[in-house]
Design a protein around this motif. Structure first.
Motif, short mmCIF file in Angstrom:
data_model
loop_
_atom_site.label_atom_id
_atom_site.label_comp_id
_atom_site.label_asym_id
_atom_site.label_seq_id
_atom_site.Cartn_x
_atom_site.Cartn_y
_atom_site.Cartn_z
N SER A 260 8.42 9.73 1.02
CA SER A 260 7.39 8.78 0.67
C SER A 260 7.24 8.79 -0.85
O SER A 260 7.63 9.76 -1.51
CB SER A 260 6.07 9.16 1.31
OG SER A 260 6.20 9.22 2.71
N PHE B 19 8.38 3.85 0.40
CA PHE B 19 9.24 4.89 0.94
C PHE B 19 10.67 4.68 0.47
O PHE B 19 11.09 3.55 0.20
CB PHE B 19 9.24 4.84 2.48
CG PHE B 19 7.87 4.79 3.11
CD1 PHE B 19 7.26 3.59 3.39
CD2 PHE B 19 7.20 5.97 3.42
CE1 PHE B 19 6.01 3.53 3.96
CE2 PHE B 19 5.94 5.92 4.00
CZ PHE B 19 5.35 4.70 4.27
N LEU C 201 13.88 8.58 7.09
CA LEU C 201 12.99 8.74 5.95
C LEU C 201 13.51 9.84 5.02
O LEU C 201 13.74 10.96 5.45
CB LEU C 201 11.59 9.08 6.44
CG LEU C 201 10.54 9.29 5.34
CD1 LEU C 201 10.28 7.99 4.60
CD2 LEU C 201 9.25 9.85 5.93
N GLN D 38 0.80 -1.22 0.00
CA GLN D 38 0.00 0.00 0.00
C GLN D 38 0.83 1.27 0.00
O GLN D 38 0.40 2.29 -0.53
CB GLN D 38 -0.90 0.01 1.24
CG GLN D 38 -1.92 -1.09 1.25
CD GLN D 38 -2.26 -1.53 2.65
OE1 GLN D 38 -1.52 -1.31 3.60
NE2 GLN D 38 -3.39 -2.19 2.81
N SER D 39 1.97 1.23 0.64
CA SER D 39 2.75 2.45 0.74
C SER D 39 4.22 2.16 0.55
O SER D 39 4.68 1.03 0.81
CB SER D 39 2.49 3.16 2.08
OG SER D 39 2.61 2.26 3.15
N TYR E 84 4.52 8.47 -3.90
CA TYR E 84 3.10 8.52 -4.22
C TYR E 84 2.85 8.03 -5.63
O TYR E 84 3.73 8.09 -6.49
CB TYR E 84 2.56 9.94 -4.03
CG TYR E 84 2.76 10.46 -2.64
CD1 TYR E 84 3.54 11.58 -2.39
CD2 TYR E 84 2.19 9.80 -1.54
CE1 TYR E 84 3.74 12.05 -1.10
CE2 TYR E 84 2.39 10.27 -0.25
CZ TYR E 84 3.17 11.39 -0.04
OH TYR E 84 3.36 11.85 1.24
#
Lengths: 115, 110
Positions: free
Chosen positions: B49, B34, B46, B31-32, B51
């Motif tokens: 992210s 990074f 981090l 789902q995500s 997208y």
């Protein structure tokens, strides 16, 4: 700013000793994680916890146990340290359920040497 | 097959170069996504992210291709301070299941 702290940056222990690694986060995160990182092997998940008193085994739980008595604190325990547990140990936390882009925040790591 | 795979590296590039890192993941339910940066003997942090529409942060551009299960990171005008290991991270359970790639080491040379 999210802060994850670990009790020690460097630790030297002898084979057979019981070792406690402590991790504290100040962001009220539900999830907490313990990883170890070794050259050429990347980060490997040992255990994680999604709530107080809850724990789940990761990819390499053998030789380790964990404790989460309070939401902000997650402890990793080496019941009887062995030389193959010499490694960098990283604690992380994340919010759950979170937005899809929610990520993990890491502590500074503990370098453990077992002699 | 590993769940998250990255270019093996290391990448040695001169200052000012453009460099691209690739990452593939096997779990189609992810789902995500990074990119993390890890300096020598430090914790991962981090970087950005990733997208679906792609996103840019200064000299860094991240792209996601869900159909091909592929993520990329482009660094333009490399600086010496960009030297680090770049980790691709994929999450499939809203914060509970993060899978890290093995990392790609970048050295930017003067």
């Amino acid at each position: 700013d999210v802060k994850v702290t670990q009790s020690s940056r460097y630790l030297v222990k002898r084979t057979g000793e019981k070792v406690f690694l402590e991790c504290v986060q100040d962001m009220d995160h539900e999830n907490m994680f313990w990883y170890r990182q070794d050259p050429g092997l990347g980060l490997r998940l040992i255990y994680f916890s999604y709530d107080v008193k809850m724990k789940e085994k990761g990819d390499i739980p053998e030789g380790y146990s964990v404790s989460r008595e309070k939401k902000e604190r997650f402890s990793l325990i080496l019941e009887s340290a062995s030389t193959n547990q010499t490694s960098m140990y990283l604690c992380a936390s994340s919010l759950y359920p979170g937005r899809v882009e929610e990520t993990q925040y890491f502590g500074p790591g503990t370098r453990l040497l077992v002699l | 097959r590993k769940e998250v795979e990255q270019d093996p590296g290391p990448f040695n590039v001169p200052e000012g170069a453009t460099v691209a890192f690739n990452c593939t993941y096997s779990n189609s339910a992810s789902q995500s996504f990074f990119w993390y940066r890890q300096d020598c003997r430090k914790e991962p942090k981090l970087l950005m992210s990733v997208y679906s529409s792609g996103n840019e942060d200064g000299r860094f551009t991240a792209q996601l291709n869900r159909a091909s299960q592929y993520i990329s990171l482009l660094i333009r005008d490399s600086k010496l301070s960009d030297s680090a290991t770049y980790l691709c991270v994929v999450n499939s359970n809203y914060g509970q299941n993060f899978v890290f790639g093995p990392g790609t080491r970048l050295s930017v040379l003067p």
